[in-house]
Design a protein around this motif. Structure first.
Motif, PDB file in Angstrom:
ATOM      1  N   GLY A 106      43.374  48.469  44.727  1.00 37.60           N
ATOM      2  CA  GLY A 106      43.303  47.031  44.514  1.00 37.60           C
ATOM      3  C   GLY A 106      44.573  46.317  44.925  1.00 37.60           C
ATOM      4  O   GLY A 106      44.528  45.220  45.498  1.00 37.60           O
ATOM      5  N   GLY A 110      44.600  43.655  47.818  1.00 42.28           N
ATOM      6  CA  GLY A 110      44.983  42.319  47.376  1.00 42.28           C
ATOM      7  C   GLY A 110      46.180  41.787  48.135  1.00 42.28           C
ATOM      8  O   GLY A 110      46.240  40.596  48.482  1.00 42.28           O
ATOM      9  N   GLY A 114      45.829  38.563  50.516  1.00 39.37           N
ATOM     10  CA  GLY A 114      46.617  37.382  50.199  1.00 39.37           C
ATOM     11  C   GLY A 114      47.606  37.008  51.285  1.00 39.37           C
ATOM     12  O   GLY A 114      47.805  35.825  51.566  1.00 39.37           O
ATOM     13  N   VAL A 125      37.683  39.592  49.950  1.00 38.89           N
ATOM     14  CA  VAL A 125      37.296  38.778  48.796  1.00 38.89           C
ATOM     15  C   VAL A 125      35.779  38.805  48.605  1.00 38.89           C
ATOM     16  O   VAL A 125      35.276  38.914  47.476  1.00 38.89           O
ATOM     17  N   SER A 128      34.708  42.096  47.130  1.00 44.11           N
ATOM     18  CA  SER A 128      35.070  42.168  45.708  1.00 44.11           C
ATOM     19  C   SER A 128      34.112  41.341  44.857  1.00 44.11           C
ATOM     20  O   SER A 128      33.767  41.728  43.731  1.00 44.11           O
ATOM     21  N   MET A 167      42.580  43.673  42.703  1.00 43.59           N
ATOM     22  CA  MET A 167      42.768  42.995  43.979  1.00 43.59           C
ATOM     23  C   MET A 167      42.949  41.499  43.781  1.00 43.59           C
ATOM     24  O   MET A 167      43.828  40.876  44.380  1.00 43.59           O
ATOM     25  N   ARG A 168      42.132  40.907  42.920  1.00 41.74           N
ATOM     26  CA  ARG A 168      42.209  39.466  42.704  1.00 41.74           C
ATOM     27  C   ARG A 168      43.513  39.077  42.005  1.00 41.74           C
ATOM     28  O   ARG A 168      44.093  38.020  42.292  1.00 41.74           O
ATOM     29  N   ARG A 171      46.209  39.412  44.747  1.00 41.01           N
ATOM     30  CA  ARG A 171      46.014  38.378  45.775  1.00 41.01           C
ATOM     31  C   ARG A 171      46.507  37.015  45.278  1.00 41.01           C
ATOM     32  O   ARG A 171      47.150  36.266  46.024  1.00 41.01           O
ATOM     33  N   THR A 172      46.215  36.697  44.019  1.00 44.87           N
ATOM     34  CA  THR A 172      46.662  35.420  43.462  1.00 44.87           C
ATOM     35  C   THR A 172      48.184  35.318  43.475  1.00 44.87           C
ATOM     36  O   THR A 172      48.749  34.257  43.820  1.00 44.87           O
TER      37      THR A 172
END
Length: 291
Positions: A106, A110, A114, A125, A128, A167-168, A171-172
């Motif tokens: 992840g 990510g 990102g 994305v 996911s 991952m999220r 990425r954020t």
């Protein structure tokens, strides 16, 4: 030279401040203590019990607690204390390894989604979101049914189904970090995108990654236990806390030998709660706004 010493002193002061902040969190400290005790007991299992956890002795069935068998024996004559120690090894290994695989996968995806963006990032994305459209536990059960019951399959399934949330999170953080001045400076100086991601951006996302790793470890230990209790986890020949619970789910055992289900249930609860308390403590310490 004096400037380097000043920077080192400042970093040391920040580390000490964070350590004091963590030590003030009594639940986190207690969680660390419980985790260390359980890990030590499991690692020293060969020294703490002479019994084979899978050896069946029909002449010693359903024995009560005694000096010979501290937690008694089950309906197959297997020593419960031995099964608890060796079973903890496998349960913890599955939780930690599965969480580590999902975290690494992840974090890498990510960071790429990102920083690079574009079609590749959008594709990651989108995939996911497909995974997160279904409950992870349901996906795990389906894949166990397809691939079969084994420790290796369970680790692969946990890794394969657990990466989207991590991952999220990464990425954020990367979306905000890639606009920082030091990243722009790296680009101007000709540093490649891969080097920037691995050496300058990814290390700065380690706070939330570590916290989520601890929480995912606790979740996977619970998932392994519940799957094994349902007969869908690791094979019955492999000793885990979940399989010990599975062997004790008959009504007559629940009524006459409660220690057979109380012991593994209590071990799972203590370990999972301790990991969650540790995660809460790490969240406070690794918060970039706290110094």
């Amino acid at each position: 030279m004096n400037q380097k010493k000043t920077i080192r002193a400042a970093r040391r002061q920040i580390r000490m401040r964070k350590l004091r902040r963590f030590m003030r969190n009594r639940m986190a400290v207690a969680g660390v203590a419980v985790i260390l005790v359980i890990l030590l007991l499991c690692v020293l299992a060969p020294l703490l019990t002479p019994y084979d956890p899978i050896h069946m002795d029909m002449g010693s069935r359903n024995m009560p607690l005694s000096a010979v068998h501290p937690l008694g024996t089950d309906s197959m004559g297997r020593d419960l204390w031995s099964r608890m120690l060796y079973g903890g090894r496998i349960s913890i290994l599955i939780g930690v390894t599965g969480a580590l695989g999902a975290t690494v996968l992840g974090a890498v995806l990510g960071c790429g989604a990102g920083y690079l963006g574009g079609r590749a990032g959008a594709a990651i994305v989108y995939v996911s979101e497909l995974f997160m459209a279904f409950p992870q536990y349901l996906l795990v059960m389906i894949l166990v049914g397809v691939l079969g019951r084994s420790t290796a399959n369970l680790l692969v399934i946990f890794t394969f189904t657990g990466w989207p949330h991590m991952m999220r999170v990464v990425r954020t953080n990367v979306l905000s970090l890639r606009e920082e001045p030091y990243v722009e400076s790296c680009r101007v100086n000709g540093i490649g995108s891969l080097s920037i991601m691995l050496h300058h951006i990814l290390p700065n996302t380690m706070g939330p990654v570590i916290v989520n790793f601890t929480l995912k470890t606790a979740a996977y230990i619970l998932q392994e236990a519940s799957l094994s209790f349902l007969g869908m986890g690791v094979p019955d020949t492999v000793v885990t806390w979940g399989n010990i619970l599975n062997a004790a789910k008959r009504l007559d055992i629940i009524q006459s030998m409660p220690v057979l289900w109380i012991a593994p249930g209590l071990a799972i609860c203590l370990f999972v709660l301790s990991i969650n308390f540790l995660g809460d403590g790490l969240r406070d310490v690794l918060d970039p706004t706290s110094v």
